[in-house]
Design an enzyme around this catalytic site. Sequence first.
Site, short mmCIF file in Angstrom:
data_model
loop_
_atom_site.label_atom_id
_atom_site.label_comp_id
_atom_site.label_asym_id
_atom_site.label_seq_id
_atom_site.Cartn_x
_atom_site.Cartn_y
_atom_site.Cartn_z
N CYS A 16 -7.35 -0.99 8.76
CA CYS A 16 -6.90 -1.76 7.60
C CYS A 16 -6.46 -0.73 6.58
O CYS A 16 -5.63 0.12 6.90
CB CYS A 16 -8.01 -2.69 7.10
SG CYS A 16 -9.62 -1.91 6.92
N SER A 17 -7.00 -0.75 5.38
CA SER A 17 -6.62 0.30 4.43
C SER A 17 -7.51 1.53 4.63
O SER A 17 -7.04 2.60 4.96
CB SER A 17 -6.72 -0.21 3.00
OG SER A 17 -5.83 -1.28 2.81
N ASP A 18 -8.82 1.33 4.42
CA ASP A 18 -9.73 2.46 4.56
C ASP A 18 -10.46 2.46 5.89
O ASP A 18 -11.10 3.43 6.26
CB ASP A 18 -10.74 2.44 3.41
CG ASP A 18 -10.07 2.66 2.07
OD1 ASP A 18 -9.25 3.60 1.98
OD2 ASP A 18 -10.34 1.89 1.13
N LYS A 50 0.98 3.29 -3.05
CA LYS A 50 -0.12 4.19 -3.38
C LYS A 50 -0.30 5.25 -2.31
O LYS A 50 -1.39 5.80 -2.16
CB LYS A 50 -1.41 3.37 -3.51
CG LYS A 50 -1.32 2.38 -4.64
CD LYS A 50 -2.69 1.90 -5.03
CE LYS A 50 -2.61 0.59 -5.77
NZ LYS A 50 -2.39 -0.57 -4.86
N ASN A 98 0.81 -1.21 0.00
CA ASN A 98 0.00 0.00 0.00
C ASN A 98 0.85 1.27 0.00
O ASN A 98 0.37 2.34 -0.34
CB ASN A 98 -0.94 0.01 1.20
CG ASN A 98 -2.33 -0.45 0.82
OD1 ASN A 98 -3.04 0.26 0.12
ND2 ASN A 98 -2.70 -1.65 1.25
N LYS A 99 2.10 1.14 0.39
CA LYS A 99 2.99 2.31 0.39
C LYS A 99 3.14 2.86 -1.02
O LYS A 99 3.32 4.06 -1.21
CB LYS A 99 4.36 1.93 0.94
CG LYS A 99 4.35 1.68 2.43
CD LYS A 99 5.76 1.46 2.95
CE LYS A 99 5.74 1.31 4.47
NZ LYS A 99 7.05 0.93 4.99
N ASN A 137 -8.17 -9.39 1.67
CA ASN A 137 -9.01 -8.28 1.20
C ASN A 137 -10.36 -8.76 0.67
O ASN A 137 -10.66 -9.95 0.63
CB ASN A 137 -8.26 -7.47 0.13
CG ASN A 137 -7.99 -8.30 -1.12
OD1 ASN A 137 -8.76 -9.21 -1.45
ND2 ASN A 137 -6.93 -7.99 -1.83
N ARG A 159 -12.54 -4.59 7.06
CA ARG A 159 -11.94 -5.43 8.10
C ARG A 159 -11.95 -4.73 9.45
O ARG A 159 -12.12 -5.37 10.49
CB ARG A 159 -10.51 -5.79 7.70
CG ARG A 159 -10.47 -6.77 6.56
CD ARG A 159 -9.08 -6.89 5.96
NE ARG A 159 -8.83 -5.86 4.96
CZ ARG A 159 -7.84 -5.93 4.06
NH1 ARG A 159 -7.00 -6.97 4.08
NH2 ARG A 159 -7.66 -4.98 3.18
N TRP A 178 -13.07 0.55 6.74
CA TRP A 178 -14.52 0.34 6.75
C TRP A 178 -14.93 -1.10 6.48
O TRP A 178 -16.10 -1.41 6.50
CB TRP A 178 -15.22 1.30 5.79
CG TRP A 178 -14.67 1.35 4.38
CD1 TRP A 178 -14.28 0.30 3.62
CD2 TRP A 178 -14.47 2.53 3.58
NE1 TRP A 178 -13.84 0.74 2.41
CE2 TRP A 178 -13.95 2.11 2.34
CE3 TRP A 178 -14.69 3.90 3.79
CZ2 TRP A 178 -13.65 3.01 1.33
CZ3 TRP A 178 -14.38 4.78 2.78
CH2 TRP A 178 -13.87 4.34 1.56
#
Lengths: 665, 734
Positions: free
Chosen positions: A438-440, A354, A351-352, A376, A444, A442
């Site tokens: 997690c990433s966003d 991005k 994710n880095k 994911n 996990r 919303w």
Amino acid sequence: MRRNILDSEYTVCHYTTVIQWKMLKYSLNLTGIRVTKVAMGDSSKSTSTSRSDRSTHAAKPTFAMSSDNVSISTDFSPELRGRPKAVAKVLRDSKEEPQLLPKESVQDMAKDVTYICPYIGALRGTLTVTNYRLFFKCMDREPAFVLDLPLGVVSRVEKIGGASSRGEVSYGLACKDIRNLRFAHKQMEDSLRKSIFEILMKCAFPVSNGLTIFAFEYGQVYPENGWKVYDAQAEYKRQGLPNESWRITKVNDHYELCDTYPSTLVVPVNIPDEELKRVAAFRAKGRIPVLSWIHPESQATVIRCSQPMVGVNGKRSKDDEKYLQTIMDANAQSHKLFIFDARPSVNAAANKMKGGGYESEDAYQNAELVFLDIHNIHVMRESLRKLKEVVYPNIEESHWFSNLESTHWLEHIKLILAGALRIADKVESGKTSVVVHCSDGWDRTAQLASLAMVMLDGHYRTIRGFQVLLEKEWLSFGHRFQLRIGHGDKNHTDADRSPVFLQFIDCVWQMTRQFPAAFEFNEYFLITILDHLYSCLFGTFMCNSEQQRVKEELPKKTVSLWAYINSQPEEFTNPLYVNYSNHVLFPVVSMRHLELWVGYYIRWNPRMRPQEPVHQRYKELLAKRAELQKRVEELQREVTNRSASSSSERAGSPTRSITPVQTFV
Amino acid sequence: MFDGRVLLKQVILLFWPLISTWVQGAEKIDSCQLQVLEMLSSLGSAGGKSAKPSFVSYVTPEEIKSEKEPSRKEKHPDLLPGEVVFCSASTVLKYTQDDLSQRGVFGVLLCTNFRVSFVSDEEPTEEMLFKNKLYGENDIPLSCVDNIYGDKRKLITGGLVKNKYPSKMIIHCKDLRVFQFSLSFSKEEDAKKIFQGIVHHCLEPKSLRCLFAFSYCENTSYPGSYTVENTSKKQTVMFDSVEDWTQDMKRTKGNCRVVSENSNFELSPKMLTAVAHNHLYSVKTEDLSDTLPTVQDILLSYNKFKQFFLIDNTTEFWMSDMKWFSSLDNCGWLDIIRQCLQKAVEVVESLEKENTNVLIMEEGGSDLCCVVSSLVQLMLDPYYRTLLGFQSLVQKEWVAGGHAFLDRSNHLHLKDKVESPVFLLFLECVWQLQQQHGPAFQFSETYLTVLSDSVHVPVFTTFLFNNDGHRDSLLRAESPHTQRSPLNCPTVWDWSVQFDCKAQDLFTNPLYTEKPKQDTSVRKSYRPRHLRQLSLPSSAFKTPPKKGFFKDEADNLKKILGVKRLSRWMLSPSSDSPQTSSSVREFYEAWQTKPLDYHGLLLPCLDGPSIRVWMQRYLRWIHDVQILGGGPVAMLSKVSEILGEVQELQRQLDRHGCTLTSNHKGARPRAKTAAAVIAARSSVRLSSSFPFVTSRNWAFKPAIPTSLLQSLMVTGMPGNLADREDDGGPESLV
């Protein structure tokens, strides 16, 4: 007038639930059959007793009605549960069309349609499509076969092949609730006339076709406004917030700080709103760390957020670092902070590229980062697809466990539960605050935070508490239900779809299996939630965020699922519930204790339905107790009223005393 | 002596509702006679209590006594009557099972003629509710030892251990407990002795006379046989007398003649409604050898299966957890259970639907025949789903039916015996039925678990012999008063030998649906009485088994019919179906459509997810999978609470009914309720392994998997989904 209708409606419900059980009992072996014959006598009796004028009645939601079986796997196929009233109606006039809900209208109807049932075989009958449901009825069988499902459940309609030699065209319907339906009918002689399935394609995907989702039409009035179940202020107050360390901020009142967050947020006292904005700039989608739950004794907190925007160059934010330090300091019991990154470390690192990433332990002193290795949404979607292949329509007997393992579904469940367990353990045993993302934040994150809260706080294990939990952690914190479920959207290959919420409910179910007395609600409650996740009857799971819901005026225009559920809580109550109050539940996350939720995933298979739900016994027992209690009270009243006199024959004589094992009624 | 045809009928017979299968293998009889001879000879040469020719104790009891210091003596467990300590070692470290940190408790390790026992140096902890009177939680009956491992998990086999001993000894028990001892802190002499002693007594061949039962019974004033003692009470039918058989036939309305001339172990009840007059055309034979796994297969499969539960290392446990489901499939144990149940359903189908008698055969006739025939009866006859009925069933089909318990559990460690957990397989099948149709069974899951453990406690006559004849001759020979009655050993059904009343309460299922009363009274009249049992002339039922009696009959039948699979030929020429499963499937579905009657026919669902692992039995000792505050006991305590309330209310009603004038305000329902609620709440402190593990080990700590699967799933993932972004735009299809 309205009031009256409601009153009598409840009478009906009361009577019908009694008979519903009998119906179920006889109908179990035939999938998708609402048994009408057996029910006939009883339900007509019930209708006459209830003295209600059926024609003025608003029918209840399709899945929603009754069936008094409490929380057993199996027998919850909505078709079986049927609507007693609709059944009665159908019985009376043997109609081939469904009892309509208010504002529901028939769009098309076709006779001589064949439904190819994987368990019974080909059935010929009448197919009705309304703006809410698909209704198929075959009168040739005794009892009549009925298939009744909301269009929201349909994920795809496909014409299969061309016309066959017999001049039949075949259509397949893939459903979101783990089944596929197959129909066939004669080629239209009049080529100008549209097939009913073309109508179906239009109605099943209102969003794609510029139509309204039925939830916006459905106008049933319930005694309670379900939209009022969750009040953020009240819930935080229950948790003892605000307090000396935490305050409730209005900075997101107009969703300006973060458009996917709720308007009410809890943040550390000594971080002013201005600083929050700078923190938001460093967190993906502006989803800053905020408090979800606080331990009533240790003050350890569960914090949720999205990933930090670290990027390839390892960007840092003094504000974010200070913010997390403040969160740690708010809990005097521990000098550490755990950051749980739900992702596998590889994905977090990727994710880095991005601009995202994870907290480095250099930048965040005293924080320990743990990756929870949960995959994911795409992996989860694929896993569910495989699971459906394995369980529907038939189970291959010989390699069942290997096949199950190859879907990885329970592995994912295990990882999610294990992650939540580690969070709950740190908060409870370690008295340490935790940050989950997690990433966003919303998908996990919602799973982990809400599961940890179910483990930690007995309130969320009650019927209303669980509703609050869903409203709070899932709906208000912006789990993107519209995208993940794809309400009314024909684009079934959309990569945004994913069974994230289903997994969460599955995890809760696994916990109810392990702690059969710790939850106020039963299995039927969870299945009902899942059924209405797709049904598009209630507004609850519409839209992607609180902001959108406000904008669409959902509370005004639609009915909440909780209004329906809270109108008959006894249906959803676990008879064995023991209020453990502050007891923390630590489920065992070993595969040895996880099992496939047969009552949900394999409920269409008639062989997998038990003839009698387990909890039936408990219900009988409770009824027995209630009856005896009543008799004792009556007697006591009688005794106090009457002067001392001779013995009464009304009370049971000693010979009538029952043994503990005698649970038949 | 006998008319061949009459006998033939008697054998073929007829099976609803009692399926009796007596195809006795000749070789079995031979072996049991051999054992008798062996026994007799050994008795002849050795007198007194100590050594026998086939058995040499490394340390004599006298030696130990002289060696012992008085302080150590207190460390002994309470010895049972007839129990003798062979050897012991102090400062042995017993590792705590759930801990990798090599922690443990020090204590004395002893080996007696009954058990291996560890007595902790620490103060004894709280008493268990569910305490076995014969052995404690740190005791292993010698017959319960499964395998012993030395350093580096090397399997120890008997015979090769001269002068050597490992520093760490791991004992795997047949009831799936795992003990780990460190001998490195003990005196070398002691360590050597105890290790060699344990290996010798647990692994090496011995004679039957060395089993603890004999010395136990000689030294207890066990009050006569179970049946005699409790004549007044309702009890298990032992099927060791003609009466028992006759009564049972009466109960089931069978009209067969009991053949008592031959021996005490056969009879043939007949179904009243049997269609055929000509038995030959109404009998379907099921040769189980053709369709079911052999006893060797069963053993192999079970040996693989049990490994998943013999956990001595947490890391390994979590590693194996990932492949749990496929391992389950691979070992095939659940599949064998399914096959047995399916076979039983097939037989039930023939009996119920086709009204055909079924003759179940296999070579030997006392392994899978016992499994299938008892399962069939369990499905058909609700009496066998009561506690006493079930015990009678085991007594009839297994004990009297000549299941070679001694050989199959191989208590004597003889190389030439085929060990196989056939009885356990049966209990597994019963458990499957029970968990699918809970309210139909009067006994609980705990009962089945305890019964499966009891097989390895060498005290009960029930499981010590290969057949009735074997038992009778041995007990007679062993009796100290040779001229008088045979040695009295308890049967396993006398549960008070192992558990007190309170613990026995856990054997019953609180949710059992009792049959409505009017029927109960009818049932009672059929219940066999045991009045004249001992006064029967012994010649009527105590003659030794005749060699090959039934074998001949089976051969006869085969000859007459001349085909192997009679069923095909006889039943209907058209049903040439290898697809038995599909007919079973239909039979099940047809049954499923009918309303469920817990006192009628019960069939199991055999689909993949329905056959499960018997959690209580297999997971009870594994710390990491104990659900603290959960599990079935949480439900049980709540149900008990409600039942208590119901009873209390009923009592109140009764009281009111009788003495309306008395002080009725004394006991409100609430008062009792409150107390009961506390009981239910205390289930928070119990775990899913209740009642087998005490709550003392309660640590409010969850078991966190030590190894989360890192990249395991990513392999074999199509299109590298795992690498994609959560937001599924096209740009994210990296």
